[in-house]
Write an enzyme that holds these catalytic residues in place. Structure first.
Site, PDB file in Angstrom:
ATOM      1  CG  ASP A 105     -44.443 -18.694  29.706  1.00  0.00           C
ATOM      2  OD1 ASP A 105     -43.999 -19.235  30.773  1.00  0.00           O
ATOM      3  OD2 ASP A 105     -45.076 -17.669  29.454  1.00  0.00           O
ATOM      4  CB  ALA A 133     -37.257 -21.894  33.061  1.00  0.00           C
ATOM      5  CE1 TYR A 199     -32.408 -15.720  39.802  1.00  0.00           C
ATOM      6  CE2 TYR A 199     -30.489 -15.256  41.415  1.00  0.00           C
ATOM      7  CZ  TYR A 199     -30.943 -15.975  40.462  1.00  0.00           C
ATOM      8  OH  TYR A 199     -30.501 -16.843  39.588  1.00  0.00           O
TER       9      TYR A 199
END
Length: 314
Positions: A105, A133, A199
């Site tokens: 992660d 990612a 985002y």
């Protein structure tokens, strides 16, 4: 002091415009010569070691396949181990001599340190780091709930800090190999579409950070910042809003075509890549016609979609 600024407000634009008229042709010639030089000295990827985050789907998955076709050895990182193993198996079938799976992660500092160390311990080197990612949080800001706000820290940990952490731990090895960093940002860093506010912020600060880092590192480590448009992937397919954008406003590009361009340009050592290239029109709209762009965004904002849709791309 105010008088000085009034003079500069007139003088600086005139001097800048005059300077551009004189230096722009010379600069374009320089860029062409640099392009030709880079094209002739293309890096041989055979045996190189590439670490890719978010490699279980989307752009990250297909980057693994593209690097594999060129004979690179792969370290594939993401949270979904079963998906990673499937990607690694396919990459080996496409030509990668070795591909290892690193469940991790990237929002956790220790995980990033571990996956870089395991890559170097296994292969003995690191040549390319691909920071891919990311998480998309789409939805009208006004409709967000308290629960969705509470997730923002973890989202930014993945979207921004994950790339920072992996880069920090990779730098000593990349400096040794004179390697490269590929940063998967988005055209959203300058084409700030509505309902994707955080985002958009992620891509803006990601681009700014790596532009700053590029200046700090000099020529030791190449950094290619990629700004894809709407690409066919798990992320865009799972978002109702992006699906509407794709069908009504902006055609999507295949993941395979995008990733081939990314590897080609990183291979060549380019600073930036926008794919597809025509998407750059949004940048020029922002510079020269901000009012028109604002109207376009307002039109897009009238499209309804569930608030706070979260899509994982790792």
């Amino acid at each position: 002091m105010d008088l000085i600024h009034k003079v500069l407000n007139v003088a600086v634009p005139l001097l800048t415009f005059t300077g551009l008229l004189f230096f722009l042709p010379l600069f374009l010639i320089y860029k062409f010569i640099s392009f030709m030089r880079r094209s002739k000295s293309i890096e041989n990827m055979g045996g190189k070691v590439v670490l890719i985050t978010g490699a279980s789907s989307g752009i990250g998955e297909h980057l693994a396949y593209e690097y594999a076709k060129r004979g690179a050895r792969l370290a594939l990182a993401a949270r979904r181990e079963d998906r990673l193993r499937a990607v690694a198996d396919k990459a080996r079938g496409l030509g990668s001599p070795d591909a290892i799976v690193l469940p991790a992660d990237v929002s956790i500092l220790e995980h990033c340190n571990r996956l870089v160390n395991e890559t170097v311990n296994h292969f003995g080197q690191l040549d390319h780091l691909v920071n891919n990612a990311g998480v998309l949080q789409a939805g009208s800001f006004e409709d967000w709930t308290q629960g969705q706000f509470s997730k923002l820290v973890s989202i930014m940990d993945i979207n921004f800090w994950g790339s920072v952490y992996c880069t920090h731990f990779s730098l000593p090895y990349l400096r040794k190999s004179k390697g490269k960093i590929v940063v998967i940002s988005s055209f959203a860093s300058w084409f700030s579409a509505p309902k994707c506010g955080f985002y958009n912020v992620r891509n803006y600060i990601l681009t700014c950070f790596f532009e700053t880092l590029r200046a700090e590192l000099g020529s030791d480590i190449g950094i290619t910042i990629v700004s894809p448009g709407v690409i066919e992937s798990e992320m865009t397919g799972s978002s109702q809003f992006l699906s509407q954008v794709r069908s009504n406003l902006m055609p999507s590009k295949s993941t395979e075509g995008c990733t081939k361009a990314i590897v080609d340009r990183a291979w060549r050592g380019d600073m930036y890549l926008t794919e597809p290239a025509w998407v750059k029109f949004g940048f020029w709209l922002r510079v020269f016609c901000p009012e028109l762009l604002e109207k376009l965004f307002q039109l897009m904002a009238t499209k309804k979609n569930p608030a706070g849709t979260s899509i994982k791309d790792d």
